[in-house]
Design a protein around this motif. Structure first.
Motif, PDB file in Angstrom:
ATOM      1  N   VAL A   4       0.858  -1.184   0.000  1.00 40.31           N
ATOM      2  CA  VAL A   4       0.000   0.000   0.000  1.00 40.31           C
ATOM      3  C   VAL A   4       0.895   1.236   0.000  1.00 40.31           C
ATOM      4  O   VAL A   4       1.645   1.458   0.950  1.00 40.31           O
ATOM      5  CB  VAL A   4      -0.939   0.027   1.231  1.00 40.31           C
ATOM      6  CG1 VAL A   4      -1.737   1.310   1.273  1.00 40.31           C
ATOM      7  CG2 VAL A   4      -1.866  -1.185   1.222  1.00 40.31           C
ATOM      8  N   GLU A   5       0.822   1.997  -1.067  1.00 38.09           N
ATOM      9  CA  GLU A   5       1.520   3.288  -1.121  1.00 38.09           C
ATOM     10  C   GLU A   5       0.527   4.319  -0.599  1.00 38.09           C
ATOM     11  O   GLU A   5      -0.642   4.315  -0.989  1.00 38.09           O
ATOM     12  CB  GLU A   5       1.933   3.598  -2.560  1.00 38.09           C
ATOM     13  CG  GLU A   5       2.882   4.784  -2.677  1.00 38.09           C
ATOM     14  CD  GLU A   5       3.361   5.024  -4.106  1.00 38.09           C
ATOM     15  OE1 GLU A   5       3.960   6.091  -4.319  1.00 38.09           O
ATOM     16  OE2 GLU A   5       3.128   4.172  -4.993  1.00 38.09           O
ATOM     17  N   TYR A   6       0.977   5.171   0.310  1.00 38.63           N
ATOM     18  CA  TYR A   6       0.042   6.077   0.976  1.00 38.63           C
ATOM     19  C   TYR A   6       0.551   7.515   0.960  1.00 38.63           C
ATOM     20  O   TYR A   6       1.752   7.777   0.861  1.00 38.63           O
ATOM     21  CB  TYR A   6      -0.197   5.633   2.426  1.00 38.63           C
ATOM     22  CG  TYR A   6       1.074   5.577   3.235  1.00 38.63           C
ATOM     23  CD1 TYR A   6       1.576   6.714   3.862  1.00 38.63           C
ATOM     24  CD2 TYR A   6       1.800   4.397   3.344  1.00 38.63           C
ATOM     25  CE1 TYR A   6       2.768   6.680   4.571  1.00 38.63           C
ATOM     26  CE2 TYR A   6       2.992   4.347   4.057  1.00 38.63           C
ATOM     27  CZ  TYR A   6       3.465   5.501   4.662  1.00 38.63           C
ATOM     28  OH  TYR A   6       4.641   5.468   5.354  1.00 38.63           O
ATOM     29  N   LEU A   7      -0.405   8.408   1.077  1.00 36.64           N
ATOM     30  CA  LEU A   7      -0.129   9.840   1.143  1.00 36.64           C
ATOM     31  C   LEU A   7      -1.119  10.449   2.119  1.00 36.64           C
ATOM     32  O   LEU A   7      -2.307  10.114   2.089  1.00 36.64           O
ATOM     33  CB  LEU A   7      -0.294  10.457  -0.256  1.00 36.64           C
ATOM     34  CG  LEU A   7      -0.016  11.942  -0.434  1.00 36.64           C
ATOM     35  CD1 LEU A   7       1.418  12.306  -0.067  1.00 36.64           C
ATOM     36  CD2 LEU A   7      -0.303  12.348  -1.871  1.00 36.64           C
ATOM     37  N   ASN A   8      -0.648  11.305   3.000  1.00 35.35           N
ATOM     38  CA  ASN A   8      -1.495  11.961   3.995  1.00 35.35           C
ATOM     39  C   ASN A   8      -2.290  13.090   3.341  1.00 35.35           C
ATOM     40  O   ASN A   8      -1.713  13.956   2.690  1.00 35.35           O
ATOM     41  CB  ASN A   8      -0.605  12.513   5.116  1.00 35.35           C
ATOM     42  CG  ASN A   8      -1.400  13.063   6.285  1.00 35.35           C
ATOM     43  OD1 ASN A   8      -2.585  13.351   6.200  1.00 35.35           O
ATOM     44  ND2 ASN A   8      -0.713  13.213   7.411  1.00 35.35           N
ATOM     45  N   TYR A   9      -3.613  13.096   3.536  1.00 37.14           N
ATOM     46  CA  TYR A   9      -4.462  14.135   2.962  1.00 37.14           C
ATOM     47  C   TYR A   9      -4.014  15.539   3.379  1.00 37.14           C
ATOM     48  O   TYR A   9      -4.122  16.487   2.607  1.00 37.14           O
ATOM     49  CB  TYR A   9      -5.931  13.910   3.364  1.00 37.14           C
ATOM     50  CG  TYR A   9      -6.844  14.931   2.756  1.00 37.14           C
ATOM     51  CD1 TYR A   9      -7.253  14.816   1.425  1.00 37.14           C
ATOM     52  CD2 TYR A   9      -7.295  16.034   3.491  1.00 37.14           C
ATOM     53  CE1 TYR A   9      -8.071  15.769   0.847  1.00 37.14           C
ATOM     54  CE2 TYR A   9      -8.113  16.986   2.920  1.00 37.14           C
ATOM     55  CZ  TYR A   9      -8.495  16.846   1.596  1.00 37.14           C
ATOM     56  OH  TYR A   9      -9.309  17.802   1.026  1.00 37.14           O
ATOM     57  N   GLU A  10      -3.501  15.677   4.596  1.00 40.52           N
ATOM     58  CA  GLU A  10      -3.071  17.002   5.073  1.00 40.52           C
ATOM     59  C   GLU A  10      -1.946  17.566   4.196  1.00 40.52           C
ATOM     60  O   GLU A  10      -1.820  18.772   4.040  1.00 40.52           O
ATOM     61  CB  GLU A  10      -2.626  16.932   6.528  1.00 40.52           C
ATOM     62  CG  GLU A  10      -3.802  16.783   7.479  1.00 40.52           C
ATOM     63  CD  GLU A  10      -3.387  16.747   8.941  1.00 40.52           C
ATOM     64  OE1 GLU A  10      -2.180  16.609   9.233  1.00 40.52           O
ATOM     65  OE2 GLU A  10      -4.284  16.864   9.789  1.00 40.52           O
ATOM     66  N   LEU A  41       3.592   0.551   2.682  1.00 44.02           N
ATOM     67  CA  LEU A  41       3.478  -0.484   3.713  1.00 44.02           C
ATOM     68  C   LEU A  41       3.305  -1.824   3.033  1.00 44.02           C
ATOM     69  O   LEU A  41       2.596  -1.912   2.029  1.00 44.02           O
ATOM     70  CB  LEU A  41       2.181  -0.291   4.512  1.00 44.02           C
ATOM     71  CG  LEU A  41       1.912   0.928   5.335  1.00 44.02           C
ATOM     72  CD1 LEU A  41       0.441   0.918   5.761  1.00 44.02           C
ATOM     73  CD2 LEU A  41       2.797   0.915   6.562  1.00 44.02           C
ATOM     74  N   GLU A  42       3.885  -2.866   3.597  1.00 44.68           N
ATOM     75  CA  GLU A  42       3.533  -4.211   3.174  1.00 44.68           C
ATOM     76  C   GLU A  42       2.469  -4.690   4.154  1.00 44.68           C
ATOM     77  O   GLU A  42       2.621  -4.567   5.362  1.00 44.68           O
ATOM     78  CB  GLU A  42       4.753  -5.125   3.188  1.00 44.68           C
ATOM     79  CG  GLU A  42       5.709  -4.801   2.068  1.00 44.68           C
ATOM     80  CD  GLU A  42       6.701  -5.921   1.810  1.00 44.68           C
ATOM     81  OE1 GLU A  42       6.882  -6.787   2.694  1.00 44.68           O
ATOM     82  OE2 GLU A  42       7.270  -5.921   0.708  1.00 44.68           O
ATOM     83  N   VAL A  43       1.370  -5.194   3.581  1.00 44.40           N
ATOM     84  CA  VAL A  43       0.243  -5.611   4.408  1.00 44.40           C
ATOM     85  C   VAL A  43       0.064  -7.115   4.260  1.00 44.40           C
ATOM     86  O   VAL A  43      -0.039  -7.634   3.144  1.00 44.40           O
ATOM     87  CB  VAL A  43      -1.051  -4.875   3.976  1.00 44.40           C
ATOM     88  CG1 VAL A  43      -2.222  -5.287   4.862  1.00 44.40           C
ATOM     89  CG2 VAL A  43      -0.848  -3.371   4.031  1.00 44.40           C
ATOM     90  N   ASN A  44       0.062  -7.828   5.387  1.00 43.30           N
ATOM     91  CA  ASN A  44      -0.135  -9.273   5.344  1.00 43.30           C
ATOM     92  C   ASN A  44      -1.524  -9.616   4.821  1.00 43.30           C
ATOM     93  O   ASN A  44      -2.465  -8.836   4.980  1.00 43.30           O
ATOM     94  CB  ASN A  44       0.043  -9.882   6.741  1.00 43.30           C
ATOM     95  CG  ASN A  44       1.457  -9.734   7.248  1.00 43.30           C
ATOM     96  OD1 ASN A  44       2.418  -9.970   6.524  1.00 43.30           O
ATOM     97  ND2 ASN A  44       1.595  -9.305   8.497  1.00 43.30           N
ATOM     98  N   GLU A  54      -0.101   0.833  12.012  1.00 45.01           N
ATOM     99  CA  GLU A  54       0.248   0.911  13.436  1.00 45.01           C
ATOM    100  C   GLU A  54       1.436   0.014  13.766  1.00 45.01           C
ATOM    101  O   GLU A  54       2.296   0.390  14.564  1.00 45.01           O
ATOM    102  CB  GLU A  54      -0.972   0.536  14.287  1.00 45.01           C
ATOM    103  CG  GLU A  54      -2.038   1.604  14.226  1.00 45.01           C
ATOM    104  CD  GLU A  54      -3.303   1.210  14.962  1.00 45.01           C
ATOM    105  OE1 GLU A  54      -4.002   2.128  15.403  1.00 45.01           O
ATOM    106  OE2 GLU A  54      -3.606   0.008  15.081  1.00 45.01           O
ATOM    107  N   ALA A  55       1.500  -1.142  13.137  1.00 45.21           N
ATOM    108  CA  ALA A  55       2.618  -2.060  13.366  1.00 45.21           C
ATOM    109  C   ALA A  55       3.938  -1.431  12.912  1.00 45.21           C
ATOM    110  O   ALA A  55       4.995  -1.736  13.453  1.00 45.21           O
ATOM    111  CB  ALA A  55       2.372  -3.383  12.637  1.00 45.21           C
ATOM    112  N   GLN A  56       3.859  -0.525  11.942  1.00 40.03           N
ATOM    113  CA  GLN A  56       5.045   0.196  11.465  1.00 40.03           C
ATOM    114  C   GLN A  56       5.357   1.417  12.351  1.00 40.03           C
ATOM    115  O   GLN A  56       6.298   2.150  12.085  1.00 40.03           O
ATOM    116  CB  GLN A  56       4.817   0.716  10.044  1.00 40.03           C
ATOM    117  CG  GLN A  56       4.544  -0.348   9.012  1.00 40.03           C
ATOM    118  CD  GLN A  56       5.777  -1.135   8.652  1.00 40.03           C
ATOM    119  OE1 GLN A  56       6.864  -0.599   8.620  1.00 40.03           O
ATOM    120  NE2 GLN A  56       5.602  -2.419   8.400  1.00 40.03           N
TER     121      GLN A  56
END
Length: 129
Positions: A4-10, A41-44, A54-56
């Protein structure tokens, strides 16, 4: 393992970027944001995206963890996310606006791109606890 590649809306808000820009992630990659605001993130298999964050060690917004508020909402920019039963989002928000809840959402494709912290969008504001 799905990524999951992510970007914060803020960040979008701060930069004056539009959520509908096709090159959001390309722009973000060149900005040197800290890992809380942009990264991957790598997600199981079967793991919720929020749990993985959260685990990260990330402090992503949430409240109920049960799909009953919009605190953890994210917008899918690419890929697909399966959600457990939720009661808060309309069909239009899920199907047309690509809103998903990270507390009950797992990647359904190998690569997913999301803008998390989407609770700041006008149409989700009234469902934030």
């Amino acid at each position: 393992m799905p990524t999951v590649e992510y970007l914060n809306y803020e960040v979008l808000d701060d930069q004056g970027w539009d959520i509908n820009d096709d090159d959001l992630f390309e722009k973000a990659a060149g900005e040197g944001f800290d890992e809380e605001d942009y990264g991957s993130l790598e997600v199981n298999q079967g793991e919720y995206i929020l749990e993985s964050a959260e685990a990260q060690g990330y402090d992503w917004p949430f409240s109920c963890r049960a799909g009953a508020c919009a605190n953890c909402a994210a917008i899918i920019k690419e890929g697909e996310i399966d959600m457990d039963m939720q009661q808060i989002l309309s069909d239009e928000e899920v199907e047309d606006k690509n809103v998903r809840l990270t507390c009950i959402g797992s990647p359904a494709t190998d690569e997913v791109k999301i803008v998390y912290n989407a609770k700041h969008l006008d149409y989700l504001q009234n469902r934030v606890i």
